[in-house]
Design a protein around this motif. Structure first.
Motif, PDB file in Angstrom:
ATOM      1  N   TYR A 100       0.826  -1.205   0.000  1.00  0.00           N
ATOM      2  CA  TYR A 100       0.000   0.000   0.000  1.00  0.00           C
ATOM      3  C   TYR A 100       0.864   1.260   0.000  1.00  0.00           C
ATOM      4  CZ  TYR A 100      -3.373   3.481   1.540  1.00  0.00           C
ATOM      5  OH  TYR A 100      -4.163   4.604   1.621  1.00  0.00           O
ATOM      6  N   ASP A 126       0.031   5.481   0.284  1.00  0.00           N
ATOM      7  CA  ASP A 126      -1.011   6.503   0.438  1.00  0.00           C
ATOM      8  C   ASP A 126      -0.826   7.542  -0.662  1.00  0.00           C
ATOM      9  OD1 ASP A 126      -2.842   8.359   1.188  1.00  0.00           O
ATOM     10  OD2 ASP A 126      -2.021   8.710   3.195  1.00  0.00           O
ATOM     11  N   TYR A 152      -1.336   0.240  10.375  1.00  0.00           N
ATOM     12  CA  TYR A 152      -2.724   0.359   9.924  1.00  0.00           C
ATOM     13  C   TYR A 152      -3.352  -1.008  10.182  1.00  0.00           C
ATOM     14  CZ  TYR A 152      -6.506  -0.144   6.504  1.00  0.00           C
ATOM     15  OH  TYR A 152      -7.704  -0.399   5.897  1.00  0.00           O
ATOM     16  N   PHE A 165     -11.514   0.432  10.308  1.00  0.00           N
ATOM     17  CA  PHE A 165     -10.047   0.393  10.329  1.00  0.00           C
ATOM     18  C   PHE A 165      -9.557   1.242  11.491  1.00  0.00           C
ATOM     19  CE2 PHE A 165      -8.592   4.589   8.816  1.00  0.00           C
ATOM     20  CZ  PHE A 165      -9.754   5.117   8.272  1.00  0.00           C
ATOM     21  N   PHE A 214      -5.568   3.025  13.257  1.00  0.00           N
ATOM     22  CA  PHE A 214      -4.101   3.113  13.306  1.00  0.00           C
ATOM     23  C   PHE A 214      -3.687   2.815  14.744  1.00  0.00           C
ATOM     24  CE2 PHE A 214      -5.391   6.076   9.950  1.00  0.00           C
ATOM     25  CZ  PHE A 214      -4.618   5.623   8.890  1.00  0.00           C
ATOM     26  N   ARG A 237      -6.233  -7.427   9.328  1.00  0.00           N
ATOM     27  CA  ARG A 237      -4.964  -7.323   8.581  1.00  0.00           C
ATOM     28  C   ARG A 237      -4.209  -6.102   9.077  1.00  0.00           C
ATOM     29  NH1 ARG A 237      -2.889  -4.582   4.052  1.00  0.00           N
ATOM     30  NH2 ARG A 237      -4.813  -3.361   3.852  1.00  0.00           N
ATOM     31  N   ASP A 260      -0.725  -3.656   8.715  1.00  0.00           N
ATOM     32  CA  ASP A 260       0.181  -3.234   7.649  1.00  0.00           C
ATOM     33  C   ASP A 260       1.030  -2.081   8.192  1.00  0.00           C
ATOM     34  OD1 ASP A 260       1.176  -2.958   5.018  1.00  0.00           O
ATOM     35  OD2 ASP A 260      -0.350  -1.457   4.513  1.00  0.00           O
ATOM     36  N   TRP A 261       2.256  -1.961   7.720  1.00  0.00           N
ATOM     37  CA  TRP A 261       3.041  -0.788   8.113  1.00  0.00           C
ATOM     38  C   TRP A 261       2.352   0.470   7.618  1.00  0.00           C
ATOM     39  CZ3 TRP A 261       6.068  -1.033  11.893  1.00  0.00           C
ATOM     40  CH2 TRP A 261       6.882  -2.149  12.121  1.00  0.00           C
ATOM     41  N   ASP A 262       2.472   1.512   8.405  1.00  0.00           N
ATOM     42  CA  ASP A 262       1.912   2.786   7.983  1.00  0.00           C
ATOM     43  C   ASP A 262       2.965   3.883   8.133  1.00  0.00           C
ATOM     44  OD1 ASP A 262      -0.626   4.214   7.179  1.00  0.00           O
ATOM     45  OD2 ASP A 262       0.124   5.448   8.837  1.00  0.00           O
ATOM     46  N   ARG A 270      -6.417  11.639   8.310  1.00  0.00           N
ATOM     47  CA  ARG A 270      -6.287  10.266   7.806  1.00  0.00           C
ATOM     48  C   ARG A 270      -7.220   9.292   8.507  1.00  0.00           C
ATOM     49  NH1 ARG A 270      -1.071   7.465   7.297  1.00  0.00           N
ATOM     50  NH2 ARG A 270      -2.329   6.207   5.896  1.00  0.00           N
ATOM     51  N   ARG A 275     -12.324   7.518   2.818  1.00  0.00           N
ATOM     52  CA  ARG A 275     -12.191   8.356   1.623  1.00  0.00           C
ATOM     53  C   ARG A 275     -13.173   7.990   0.524  1.00  0.00           C
ATOM     54  NH1 ARG A 275      -5.596   8.130   1.309  1.00  0.00           N
ATOM     55  NH2 ARG A 275      -5.191   9.490   3.097  1.00  0.00           N
ATOM     56  N   GLN A 295     -14.805   3.498   3.938  1.00  0.00           N
ATOM     57  CA  GLN A 295     -13.585   3.158   3.199  1.00  0.00           C
ATOM     58  C   GLN A 295     -13.868   2.892   1.724  1.00  0.00           C
ATOM     59  OE1 GLN A 295     -11.481   0.129   5.959  1.00  0.00           O
ATOM     60  NE2 GLN A 295      -9.911   1.325   4.919  1.00  0.00           N
ATOM     61  N   VAL A 296     -12.902   3.224   0.905  1.00  0.00           N
ATOM     62  CA  VAL A 296     -13.013   3.016  -0.541  1.00  0.00           C
ATOM     63  C   VAL A 296     -13.335   1.555  -0.831  1.00  0.00           C
ATOM     64  CG1 VAL A 296     -11.725   3.010  -2.708  1.00  0.00           C
ATOM     65  CG2 VAL A 296     -11.488   4.931  -1.116  1.00  0.00           C
ATOM     66  N   ARG A 297     -12.605   0.642  -0.170  1.00  0.00           N
ATOM     67  CA  ARG A 297     -12.789  -0.782  -0.510  1.00  0.00           C
ATOM     68  C   ARG A 297     -14.197  -1.284  -0.210  1.00  0.00           C
ATOM     69  NH1 ARG A 297      -8.202  -3.742   1.352  1.00  0.00           N
ATOM     70  NH2 ARG A 297      -7.258  -2.030   0.226  1.00  0.00           N
ATOM     71  N   TYR A 323     -16.493  -1.311  -3.234  1.00  0.00           N
ATOM     72  CA  TYR A 323     -16.274  -2.288  -4.309  1.00  0.00           C
ATOM     73  C   TYR A 323     -16.736  -3.676  -3.894  1.00  0.00           C
ATOM     74  CZ  TYR A 323     -13.449   1.121  -6.801  1.00  0.00           C
ATOM     75  OH  TYR A 323     -13.021   2.224  -7.481  1.00  0.00           O
TER      76      TYR A 323
HETATM   77  N1  GTA Z   1      -0.906   1.840   5.770  1.00  0.00           N
HETATM   78  O1  GTA Z   1      -3.522  -0.993   3.332  1.00  0.00           O
HETATM   79  C1  GTA Z   1      -3.397   0.111   3.889  1.00  0.00           C
HETATM   80  C2  GTA Z   1      -4.417   1.116   3.945  1.00  0.00           C
HETATM   81  N2  GTA Z   1      -5.698   1.185   3.447  1.00  0.00           N
HETATM   82  C3  GTA Z   1      -6.394   0.184   2.639  1.00  0.00           C
HETATM   83  C4  GTA Z   1      -6.234   2.377   3.814  1.00  0.00           C
HETATM   84  N3  GTA Z   1      -5.327   3.077   4.531  1.00  0.00           N
HETATM   85  C5  GTA Z   1      -4.199   2.321   4.636  1.00  0.00           C
HETATM   86  N4  GTA Z   1      -3.029   2.576   5.244  1.00  0.00           N
HETATM   87  C6  GTA Z   1      -2.053   1.625   5.187  1.00  0.00           C
HETATM   88  N5  GTA Z   1      -2.234   0.424   4.530  1.00  0.00           N
HETATM   89  O2  GTA Z   1      -5.781   7.220   5.857  1.00  0.00           O
HETATM   90  C7  GTA Z   1      -5.553   4.374   5.156  1.00  0.00           C
HETATM   91  C8  GTA Z   1      -5.614   5.534   4.147  1.00  0.00           C
HETATM   92  C9  GTA Z   1      -6.506   6.530   4.881  1.00  0.00           C
HETATM   93  C10 GTA Z   1      -7.520   5.619   5.590  1.00  0.00           C
HETATM   94  C11 GTA Z   1      -8.831   5.445   4.855  1.00  0.00           C
HETATM   95  O3  GTA Z   1      -6.865   4.358   5.739  1.00  0.00           O
HETATM   96  O4  GTA Z   1      -4.329   6.064   3.881  1.00  0.00           O
HETATM   97  P1  GTA Z   1      -9.563   4.430   2.503  1.00  0.00           P
HETATM   98  O5  GTA Z   1      -9.415   2.974   2.700  1.00  0.00           O
HETATM   99  O6  GTA Z   1     -10.924   4.988   2.603  1.00  0.00           O
HETATM  100  O7  GTA Z   1      -8.982   4.926   1.113  1.00  0.00           O
HETATM  101  O8  GTA Z   1      -8.558   5.201   3.497  1.00  0.00           O
HETATM  102  P2  GTA Z   1      -7.592   4.649   0.357  1.00  0.00           P
HETATM  103  O9  GTA Z   1      -6.671   3.845   1.194  1.00  0.00           O
HETATM  104  O10 GTA Z   1      -7.070   5.944  -0.132  1.00  0.00           O
HETATM  105  O11 GTA Z   1      -8.144   3.742  -0.863  1.00  0.00           O
HETATM  106  P3  GTA Z   1      -7.513   2.471  -1.582  1.00  0.00           P
HETATM  107  O12 GTA Z   1      -8.116   1.223  -1.016  1.00  0.00           O
HETATM  108  O13 GTA Z   1      -6.030   2.581  -1.620  1.00  0.00           O
HETATM  109  O14 GTA Z   1      -8.080   2.692  -3.062  1.00  0.00           O
HETATM  110  C12 GTA Z   1      -7.445   3.621  -3.946  1.00  0.00           C
HETATM  111  C13 GTA Z   1      -8.078   3.553  -5.323  1.00  0.00           C
HETATM  112  O15 GTA Z   1      -8.029   2.210  -5.835  1.00  0.00           O
HETATM  113  C14 GTA Z   1      -9.545   3.904  -5.297  1.00  0.00           C
HETATM  114  O16 GTA Z   1      -9.775   5.265  -5.558  1.00  0.00           O
HETATM  115  C15 GTA Z   1     -10.162   3.001  -6.350  1.00  0.00           C
HETATM  116  O17 GTA Z   1     -10.143   3.650  -7.616  1.00  0.00           O
HETATM  117  C16 GTA Z   1      -9.259   1.831  -6.432  1.00  0.00           C
HETATM  118  N6  GTA Z   1      -9.788   0.629  -5.739  1.00  0.00           N
HETATM  119  C17 GTA Z   1      -9.749   0.362  -4.403  1.00  0.00           C
HETATM  120  N7  GTA Z   1     -10.310  -0.838  -4.125  1.00  0.00           N
HETATM  121  C18 GTA Z   1     -10.706  -1.354  -5.333  1.00  0.00           C
HETATM  122  C19 GTA Z   1     -11.349  -2.562  -5.730  1.00  0.00           C
HETATM  123  N8  GTA Z   1     -11.700  -3.510  -4.819  1.00  0.00           N
HETATM  124  N9  GTA Z   1     -11.608  -2.738  -7.047  1.00  0.00           N
HETATM  125  C20 GTA Z   1     -11.246  -1.829  -7.958  1.00  0.00           C
HETATM  126  N10 GTA Z   1     -10.638  -0.652  -7.653  1.00  0.00           N
HETATM  127  C21 GTA Z   1     -10.368  -0.420  -6.366  1.00  0.00           C
END
Ligand code: GTA
Length: 153
Positions: free
Chosen positions: A17, A19, A40, A80, A82, A109, A111-113, A120, A124, A130-132, A135
């Motif tokens: 991952y 950011d 994280y 999630f 930290f 799960r 993960d290093w952050d 944060r 998002r 969360q983004v995930r 999906y």
């Molecule tokens: N250290 O694994 C991680 C991690 N995650 C998943 C989230 N954070 C993490 N930090 C570490 N390791 O502060 C942190 C973020 C933030 C907070 C919430 O948690 O730094 P978030 O989960 O809502 O959003 O964050 P994030 O991390 O910015 O989104 P992600 O999962 O990387 O997705 C980025 C882009 O990938 C999306 O805009 C989308 O277009 C695409 N995407 C994500 N998941 C899918 C999917 N299943 N299928 C297709 N596209 C996808």
């Protein structure tokens, strides 16, 4: 400080991952990932409480603070957090021993952050979580059921 030489050749081995909103250069983020005391933790139930996180992660060392991830509109937990330790070594022990084990009957799960900064803690995704979760196709009762995009169809 314990350096894993493999990560110097292949930075992604420390964490897949990155950011995209990290304020700093790619090199800064790589360095922070290799030296920070922060983990994280993902795949939490929305019902898991901060003190449960302290209890579990406190078994691996002294926890400095836990920052729960929140839905940015509702300000409720969104699956999630930290976990900051005082030392890198304690964070390493936690990563080794706790990642992929269960909390509240869910496999979590860790993960290093690169380090917590204000803002944060919020999801998002378009819907505030969360983004995930936007999906996801399965029904997950501990994470709001279906994802909110499917639920609105
Ligand atoms: N250290 O694994 C991680 C991690 N995650 C998943 C989230 N954070 C993490 N930090 C570490 N390791 O502060 C942190 C973020 C933030 C907070 C919430 O948690 O730094 P978030 O989960 O809502 O959003 O964050 P994030 O991390 O910015 O989104 P992600 O999962 O990387 O997705 C980025 C882009 O990938 C999306 O805009 C989308 O277009 C695409 N995407 C994500 N998941 C899918 C999917 N299943 N299928 C297709 N596209 C996808």
């Amino acid at each position: 400080m314990v350096f894993d030489p493999r990560t110097l050749d292949n930075p992604k081995e420390i964490s897949a991952y990155r950011d995209q909103r990290y304020q700093g250069s790619v090199k800064d983020q790589e360095h922070a990932l290799r030296t920070s005391c922060t983990l994280y933790v993902g795949n939490l139930s929305y019902y898991t409480k901060e003190d449960q996180v302290y209890e579990l992660f406190g078994r691996s060392g002294d926890v400095r603070r836990v920052i729960m991830g929140l839905d940015r509109f509702r300000k409720t937990p969104c699956g999630f957090c930290f976990v900051e330790y005082y030392t890198r070594e304690d964070a390493e022990v936690a990563l080794r021993n706790i990642s992929n084990t269960r909390l509240d009957d869910r496999v979590i799960r860790a993960d290093w952050d690169a380090g917590f900064v204000e803002g944060r803690q919020y999801g998002r995704g378009k819907h505030g979580g969360q983004v995930r979760d936007e999906y996801r196709k399965d029904y997950d009762p501990e994470r709001g059921g279906y994802n909110r995009v499917i639920a609105q169809k």
